[in-house]
Design a protein around this motif. Structure first.
Motif, mmCIF file in Angstrom:
data_model
loop_
_atom_site.group_PDB
_atom_site.id
_atom_site.type_symbol
_atom_site.label_atom_id
_atom_site.label_comp_id
_atom_site.label_asym_id
_atom_site.label_seq_id
_atom_site.Cartn_x
_atom_site.Cartn_y
_atom_site.Cartn_z
ATOM 1 N N ALA A 178 58.180 28.045 35.036
ATOM 2 C CA ALA A 178 57.433 27.553 33.871
ATOM 3 C C ALA A 178 56.024 28.135 33.842
ATOM 4 O O ALA A 178 55.525 28.522 32.776
ATOM 5 C CB ALA A 178 57.395 26.028 33.883
ATOM 6 N N LEU A 179 55.364 28.230 35.002
ATOM 7 C CA LEU A 179 54.035 28.850 35.037
ATOM 8 C C LEU A 179 54.110 30.341 34.717
ATOM 9 O O LEU A 179 53.195 30.890 34.099
ATOM 10 C CB LEU A 179 53.380 28.645 36.403
ATOM 11 N N PHE A 180 55.188 30.990 35.126
ATOM 12 C CA PHE A 180 55.381 32.388 34.755
ATOM 13 C C PHE A 180 55.426 32.514 33.227
ATOM 14 O O PHE A 180 54.824 33.414 32.647
ATOM 15 C CB PHE A 180 56.665 32.945 35.371
ATOM 16 N N LEU A 181 56.129 31.587 32.580
ATOM 17 C CA LEU A 181 56.218 31.610 31.110
ATOM 18 C C LEU A 181 54.869 31.299 30.469
ATOM 19 O O LEU A 181 54.515 31.898 29.448
ATOM 20 C CB LEU A 181 57.297 30.640 30.634
ATOM 21 N N VAL A 182 54.101 30.364 31.040
ATOM 22 C CA VAL A 182 52.750 30.076 30.548
ATOM 23 C C VAL A 182 51.890 31.334 30.664
ATOM 24 O O VAL A 182 51.152 31.692 29.735
ATOM 25 C CB VAL A 182 52.114 28.898 31.334
ATOM 26 N N ASN A 183 51.992 32.011 31.795
ATOM 27 C CA ASN A 183 51.245 33.250 32.025
ATOM 28 C C ASN A 183 51.649 34.328 31.013
ATOM 29 O O ASN A 183 50.794 34.990 30.425
ATOM 30 C CB ASN A 183 51.487 33.729 33.461
ATOM 31 N N ALA A 184 52.943 34.492 30.809
ATOM 32 C CA ALA A 184 53.424 35.492 29.844
ATOM 33 C C ALA A 184 52.948 35.149 28.436
ATOM 34 O O ALA A 184 52.528 36.042 27.675
ATOM 35 C CB ALA A 184 54.947 35.574 29.885
ATOM 36 N N MET A 185 52.988 33.866 28.087
ATOM 37 C CA MET A 185 52.534 33.442 26.761
ATOM 38 C C MET A 185 51.040 33.713 26.590
ATOM 39 O O MET A 185 50.595 34.094 25.507
ATOM 40 C CB MET A 185 52.845 31.960 26.539
ATOM 41 N N ALA A 186 50.266 33.550 27.656
ATOM 42 C CA ALA A 186 48.833 33.839 27.575
ATOM 43 C C ALA A 186 48.596 35.316 27.251
ATOM 44 O O ALA A 186 47.736 35.647 26.428
ATOM 45 C CB ALA A 186 48.148 33.460 28.885
ATOM 46 N N VAL A 187 49.358 36.185 27.889
ATOM 47 C CA VAL A 187 49.203 37.620 27.641
ATOM 48 C C VAL A 187 49.671 37.977 26.230
ATOM 49 O O VAL A 187 49.004 38.730 25.518
ATOM 50 C CB VAL A 187 49.972 38.446 28.697
ATOM 51 N N ILE A 188 50.789 37.401 25.814
ATOM 52 C CA ILE A 188 51.314 37.676 24.475
ATOM 53 C C ILE A 188 50.371 37.151 23.395
ATOM 54 O O ILE A 188 50.152 37.796 22.369
ATOM 55 C CB ILE A 188 52.721 37.049 24.307
ATOM 56 N N SER A 189 49.788 35.978 23.635
ATOM 57 C CA SER A 189 48.959 35.317 22.626
ATOM 58 C C SER A 189 47.557 35.893 22.513
ATOM 59 O O SER A 189 46.856 35.629 21.546
ATOM 60 C CB SER A 189 48.832 33.825 22.954
ATOM 61 N N TYR A 190 47.140 36.613 23.505
ATOM 62 C CA TYR A 190 45.786 37.169 23.492
ATOM 63 C C TYR A 190 45.846 38.669 23.774
ATOM 64 O O TYR A 190 45.518 39.139 24.851
ATOM 65 C CB TYR A 190 44.924 36.443 24.532
ATOM 66 N N PRO A 191 46.284 39.453 22.783
ATOM 67 C CA PRO A 191 46.493 40.884 23.003
ATOM 68 C C PRO A 191 45.214 41.655 23.325
ATOM 69 O O PRO A 191 45.277 42.774 23.820
ATOM 70 C CB PRO A 191 47.119 41.364 21.691
ATOM 71 N N GLN A 192 44.039 41.036 23.100
ATOM 72 C CA GLN A 192 42.789 41.706 23.444
ATOM 73 C C GLN A 192 42.690 41.969 24.941
ATOM 74 O O GLN A 192 41.932 42.828 25.373
ATOM 75 C CB GLN A 192 41.582 40.873 22.994
ATOM 76 N N LEU A 193 43.453 41.219 25.752
ATOM 77 C CA LEU A 193 43.467 41.473 27.197
ATOM 78 C C LEU A 193 43.810 42.926 27.507
ATOM 79 O O LEU A 193 43.334 43.486 28.487
ATOM 80 C CB LEU A 193 44.500 40.571 27.887
ATOM 81 N N LEU A 194 44.643 43.510 26.684
ATOM 82 C CA LEU A 194 45.090 44.886 26.922
ATOM 83 C C LEU A 194 44.047 45.918 26.526
ATOM 84 O O LEU A 194 44.160 47.081 26.904
ATOM 85 C CB LEU A 194 46.388 45.145 26.167
ATOM 86 N N THR A 195 43.033 45.502 25.770
ATOM 87 C CA THR A 195 42.053 46.469 25.276
ATOM 88 C C THR A 195 40.708 46.385 25.982
ATOM 89 O O THR A 195 39.823 47.176 25.684
ATOM 90 C CB THR A 195 41.830 46.263 23.761
ATOM 91 N N PHE A 196 40.524 45.454 26.889
ATOM 92 C CA PHE A 196 39.239 45.322 27.585
ATOM 93 C C PHE A 196 38.976 46.561 28.430
ATOM 94 O O PHE A 196 39.887 47.171 28.973
ATOM 95 C CB PHE A 196 39.220 44.089 28.489
#
Length: 154
Positions: free
Chosen positions: A97-115
């Motif tokens: 479940a925490l893995f899914l929370v973590n994945a959702m955080a990355v999916i929901s905040y795509p700016q993480l990939l552009t920092f």
């Protein structure tokens, strides 16, 4: 030749004990480290709830969930699941479940990939990998899951 076989037997016994308890200690360290990271994030969310709601309305793009529900679900998951993980109770489902929370955080905040600093996204990758290790190998002997399994077997 007998000496070599004797050494091999001693090393094998030591190796077996090290694997059993060393793996359990490593699992405990992973559970506590990852659990603490998510628990801190949950504390930040509930520490300033109006800012959390604003972030979920304006910044985070959680698919399929209204922003308020996503904020409540995210905060609840980040506060409850790490506790289960740290004590080792229903550890594999909690880690998944925490893995899914973590994945959702990355999916929901795509700016993480552009920092410019890759540490932001790298942390999520490391946490995800650690959580998958816990899902695959379990919590180890130093957990309530193992204690309950021992009680059930007795």
């Amino acid at each position: 030749m007998k000496t070599i076989l004797g050494w091999h037997q001693h090393i094998s016994r030591f190796d077996g004990a090290l694997t059993a308890w060393g793996g359990s200690l490593m699992s405990l360290a992973l559970r506590w480290y990852v659990g603490w990271q998510f628990f801190k994030a949950g504390l930040v969310k509930v520490g300033d709830w109006s800012a959390t709601l604003a972030l979920f309305h304006d910044e985070y793009k959680v698919p399929l969930l209204p922003p308020d529900l996503a904020a409540y679900a995210g905060a609840a998951g980040e506060l409850a699941l790490p506790v289960l993980l740290c004590v080792g109770l229903v550890s594999r489902p909690a880690a998944l479940a925490l893995f899914l929370v973590n994945a959702m955080a990355v999916i929901s905040y795509p700016q993480l990939l552009t920092f410019e600093c890759p540490a932001a996204i790298n942390d999520h990758f490391y946490w995800g990998a650690m959580l998958l290790v816990l899902v695959a190998y379990g919590p180890g002997k130093l957990s309530l899951d193992a204690w309950l399994a021992g009680r059930r077997a007795a």
